[in-house]
Design an enzyme around this catalytic site. Structure first.
Site, PDB file in Angstrom:
ATOM      1  CE  LYS A 159      -1.702   1.613   3.862  1.00 10.88           C
ATOM      2  NZ  LYS A 159      -1.592   3.111   4.540  1.00 10.88           N
ATOM      3  NE  ARG A 203       0.246  12.916   7.572  1.00  8.95           N
ATOM      4  CZ  ARG A 203      -0.082  14.055   8.070  1.00  8.95           C
ATOM      5  NH1 ARG A 203      -1.187  14.470   8.585  1.00  8.95           N
ATOM      6  NH2 ARG A 203       1.024  14.744   7.924  1.00  8.95           N
ATOM      7  CB  CYS A 245      -3.780  11.771  11.992  1.00  9.65           C
ATOM      8  SG  CYS A 245      -3.019  10.122  11.728  1.00  9.65           S
ATOM      9  N   PRO A 277       2.194  17.025  11.495  1.00  8.55           N
ATOM     10  CG  PRO A 277       4.099  17.964  12.362  1.00  8.55           C
ATOM     11  CD  PRO A 277       3.406  16.661  12.652  1.00  8.55           C
ATOM     12  CG  ASP A 294       7.307  20.933  10.523  1.00  7.49           C
ATOM     13  OD1 ASP A 294       6.563  19.867  10.327  1.00  7.49           O
ATOM     14  OD2 ASP A 294       8.116  20.640  10.926  1.00  7.49           O
ATOM     15  CG  LEU A 295       9.660  17.733   8.403  1.00  8.32           C
ATOM     16  CD1 LEU A 295       9.684  16.418   8.730  1.00  8.32           C
ATOM     17  CD2 LEU A 295      10.967  18.356   8.839  1.00  8.32           C
ATOM     18  CB  VAL A 302      13.971  10.447   8.973  1.00  3.49           C
ATOM     19  CG1 VAL A 302      13.660   9.638   8.040  1.00  3.49           C
ATOM     20  CG2 VAL A 302      15.465  10.451   9.326  1.00  3.49           C
ATOM     21  CB  SER A 303       9.227  13.294   7.072  1.00  5.70           C
ATOM     22  OG  SER A 303       7.828  12.930   6.310  1.00  5.70           O
ATOM     23  CB  ILE A 357       7.627   6.736  14.303  1.00  2.00           C
ATOM     24  CG1 ILE A 357       8.795   5.796  14.153  1.00  2.00           C
ATOM     25  CG2 ILE A 357       7.429   7.790  13.033  1.00  2.00           C
ATOM     26  CD1 ILE A 357      10.111   6.391  13.809  1.00  2.00           C
TER      27      ILE A 357
HETATM   28  C1  EPZ Z   1       4.605   7.091   6.563  1.00  2.00           C
HETATM   29  O1  EPZ Z   1       3.629   7.955   6.807  1.00  2.00           O
HETATM   30  C2  EPZ Z   1       3.309   5.804   6.046  1.00  2.00           C
HETATM   31  N1  EPZ Z   1       2.352   6.190   5.313  1.00  2.00           N
HETATM   32  C3  EPZ Z   1       2.836   5.512   7.400  1.00  2.00           C
HETATM   33  O2  EPZ Z   1       2.213   4.106   7.523  1.00  2.00           O
HETATM   34  C4  EPZ Z   1       4.097   5.108   8.438  1.00  2.00           C
HETATM   35  O3  EPZ Z   1       3.679   4.793   9.728  1.00  2.00           O
HETATM   36  C5  EPZ Z   1       4.957   6.286   8.519  1.00  2.00           C
HETATM   37  O4  EPZ Z   1       5.514   6.662   7.262  1.00  2.00           O
HETATM   38  C6  EPZ Z   1       6.503   5.816   9.290  1.00  2.00           C
HETATM   39  O5  EPZ Z   1       7.078   4.850   8.701  1.00  2.00           O
HETATM   40  C7  EPZ Z   1       2.294   5.858   3.965  1.00  2.00           C
HETATM   41  O6  EPZ Z   1       3.486   5.660   3.452  1.00  2.00           O
HETATM   42  C8  EPZ Z   1       1.123   6.230   3.170  1.00  2.00           C
HETATM   43  P1  EPZ Z   1       6.411  10.295   8.344  1.00  2.00           P
HETATM   44  P2  EPZ Z   1       4.398   9.442   6.688  1.00  2.00           P
HETATM   45  O7  EPZ Z   1       6.219  11.618   7.668  1.00  2.00           O
HETATM   46  O8  EPZ Z   1       4.872   9.639   5.506  1.00  2.00           O
HETATM   47  C9  EPZ Z   1       6.621  13.878  11.734  1.00  2.00           C
HETATM   48  C10 EPZ Z   1      -0.055   2.911   7.670  1.00  2.00           C
HETATM   49  O9  EPZ Z   1      -0.317   2.426   8.748  1.00  2.00           O
HETATM   50  N2  EPZ Z   1       6.630  14.609  10.477  1.00  2.00           N
HETATM   51  O10 EPZ Z   1       7.783   9.589   8.051  1.00  2.00           O
HETATM   52  O11 EPZ Z   1       3.151  10.311   7.183  1.00  2.00           O
HETATM   53  C11 EPZ Z   1       5.274  12.871  11.667  1.00  2.00           C
HETATM   54  O12 EPZ Z   1       4.619  13.623  12.510  1.00  2.00           O
HETATM   55  C12 EPZ Z   1       0.705   4.284   7.760  1.00  2.00           C
HETATM   56  O13 EPZ Z   1       0.194   2.307   6.583  1.00  2.00           O
HETATM   57  C13 EPZ Z   1       6.580  16.147  11.012  1.00  2.00           C
HETATM   58  O14 EPZ Z   1       7.042  16.467  12.076  1.00  2.00           O
HETATM   59  O15 EPZ Z   1       5.014   9.586   8.071  1.00  2.00           O
HETATM   60  C14 EPZ Z   1       5.893  11.489  12.523  1.00  2.00           C
HETATM   61  O16 EPZ Z   1       6.159  11.827  13.846  1.00  2.00           O
HETATM   62  C15 EPZ Z   1       0.557   5.120   9.304  1.00  2.00           C
HETATM   63  N3  EPZ Z   1       6.470  16.862   9.767  1.00  2.00           N
HETATM   64  C16 EPZ Z   1       7.304  11.577  12.032  1.00  2.00           C
HETATM   65  O17 EPZ Z   1       7.681  12.789  11.196  1.00  2.00           O
HETATM   66  C17 EPZ Z   1       6.332  16.638   8.769  1.00  2.00           C
HETATM   67  O18 EPZ Z   1       5.991  17.488   8.141  1.00  2.00           O
HETATM   68  C18 EPZ Z   1       7.494  10.495  10.842  1.00  2.00           C
HETATM   69  O19 EPZ Z   1       6.276  10.579   9.744  1.00  2.00           O
HETATM   70  C19 EPZ Z   1       6.131  15.185   8.455  1.00  2.00           C
HETATM   71  C20 EPZ Z   1       6.294  14.337   9.368  1.00  2.00           C
END
Ligand code: EPZ
Length: 429
Positions: A22, A102, A126, A132, A134-135, A172-173, A338
């Site tokens: 997915k 999202r 969520c 957020p 911001d990144l 890392v995002s 995370i």
């Molecule tokens: C991806 O979400 C996945 N979703 C998530 O899977 C997964 O849990 C996550 O990566 C971590 O591995 C998809 O791929 C569709 P992140 P993503 O940005 O990209 C913070 C599932 O169940 N952050 O890596 O949204 C954020 O809040 C889902 O399939 C900021 O602070 O995750 C988090 O604490 C759920 N600012 C951390 O980074 C930003 O601008 C990592 O999130 C962006 C993120």
């Protein structure tokens, strides 16, 4: 609303085919917006999240066509779907659509890259954390975009196009890496992104973008370099196997005991999770066809775990692993690093008899000798499936409500489990 009803106690034996991922499928579909030509995705899973994204893409003018359908039998190839964004008809992604999923916010990258403008609703709240954006915005600003937030929408423009840059993510995002990488493919000059996510889904997206004519190197490491090109073209790409689905079924058989072949699974996509299962007393064997997971007669050993970005233990398997530890011998400690609110399953697992205490981001799980069935529900996808796993061993009947969460990310869950001996069915009300 549908629910899943499970009678616990059966061991799992047989073969489970692993679907396309997915979390790779979603960014790959979004990447199709970067070109007027057709992007054909093989092995696209049939999931509610994929359908939600199709609605968003259709709204932007992307044409969607299923080339072959996956019907019934285990081990068959997944769907082949063609996406053609001949023209971007609308550069707005409305709240009604984005708030449902999202990842649809990620269309902002291709809109800016190809149309030099985009108006995308902020995704909103969520269940697993504040999450957020911001990144995303900082990296797109570094690429030369002007960005304002107005009435709940991110309004972005880049007159004359995006411009290559050097940007280091402060955190890392996965999503922000996907978006910055997609945006930079059509920027003028070179972009260097540092502290990027190393997840296999980022690598898969880079492979597909390169097949579309992009010049990306370093995906899978912490530094990605993108040399901007004028135009991208169509391609055919196979979605990689779902490592979270793989880990979920591996944990399910670890829980029930038995012997399962996870067909098409790739061990390198979830090595840390597999190693953790081995420490917990589970037998894991890579084979030519996938991964064989078994537990026959041995006790589950309480094992500590901490979630980390790839290659660490994935947060998307935390809930499932916690369900497993509820039946292990001894006490285990689980740390979620995370997301700040990803323990919604704890109270529901407690309804099945689990003993878990929480202290901020730390959970302590005291193994019990038996779980007992109950009605439960969860507020996110992975939490819901952890309740299914617990239900597979709980004495009596467990009813998992709010099944739409499961349908977002698990293709034919009941069928895959019942084919291996589970007593599980969907009940419509
Ligand atoms: C991806 O979400 C996945 N979703 C998530 O899977 C997964 O849990 C996550 O990566 C971590 O591995 C998809 O791929 C569709 P992140 P993503 O940005 O990209 C913070 C599932 O169940 N952050 O890596 O949204 C954020 O809040 C889902 O399939 C900021 O602070 O995750 C988090 O604490 C759920 N600012 C951390 O980074 C930003 O601008 C990592 O999130 C962006 C993120």
């Amino acid at each position: 609303m549908d629910s899943i009803v499970i009678t616990g106690g059966n061991r799992l034996n047989g073969t489970i085919p692993i679907s396309g991922a997915k979390n790779a499928a979603l960014p790959l579909m979004i990447a199709s917006m970067l070109t007027a030509e057709t992007v054909t995705l093989e092995n696209l899973p049939d999931l509610a999240d994929v359908e939600s994204l199709v609605r968003i893409l259709t709204n932007h003018g992307v044409d969607f066509q299923v080339e072959g359908k996956r019907k019934g039998q285990a081990g068959q190839m997944g769907r082949v779907v063609k996406f053609t964004a001949g023209e971007i008809a609308d550069t707005t992604a409305p709240y009604e659509l984005v708030s449902k999923m999202r990842a649809s916010f990620w269309v902002l990258g291709p809109l800016l890259a190809r149309c030099h403008e985009g108006r995308v609703s902020l995704p909103g709240g969520c269940a697993i954390g504040t999450r957020p954006v911001d990144l995303f915005l900082d990296s797109l600003r570094a690429l030369g975009a002007k960005i304002e937030v107005e009435n709940g929408y991110v309004v972005a423009s880049a007159e004359g196009g995006l411009i290559g840059t050097h940007f280091k993510f402060p955190k890392v995002s996965v999503g922000a890496t996907h978006v910055a990488m997609m945006a930079a493919t059509l920027a003028k000059g070179q972009t260097v992104l540092e502290n990027t996510a190393r997840e296999p889904e980022v690598v898969d997206l880079a492979k597909c973008l390169n097949a579309m004519g992009a010049k990306i190197s370093g995906a899978g490491t912490s530094t990605i370099t993108i040399d901007g090109v004028e135009k991208l073209h169509g391609c055919r790409h196979r979605v990689l196997p779902d490592r979270i689905e793989t880990g979920t079924y591996a944990i399910a058989v670890a829980m029930t005991g038995g012997d399962i072949l996870l067909k098409g699974a790739q061990p390198d996509l979830l090595q840390e999770a597999l190693d953790t299962l081995v420490r917990a007393g589970v037998t894991v064997e890579p084979t030519n066809e996938g991964i064989r997971v078994s537990r026959n007669g041995t006790d589950l050993i309480a094992t500590d775990m901490e979630t980390q970005p790839f290659p660490g233990f994935p947060t998307d398997l935390q809930a499932q692993f916690m369900a497993l530890m509820t039946m292990a011998k001894g006490t285990s400690h689980i740390k979620e690093t995370i997301f700040e609110n990803r323990f919604m399953h704890v109270q529901e697992l407690a309804r099945l008899g689990a003993k878990i205490s929480l202290d901020g981001q730390d959970a302590t799980v005291e193994g019990v000798s038996e779980l007992t069935g109950a009605p439960v529900m969860a507020t996110d996808l992975r939490a819901s499936v952890s309740l299914v796993i617990a239900g597979l061993v709980a004495k009596g009947t467990t009813t998992v409500n709010r099944v739409y969460h499961l349908d977002r990310g698990f293709e034919r869950l009941e069928e895959k489990l019942s084919n291996c001996g589970a007593t599980i069915s969907r009940v419509s009300e």
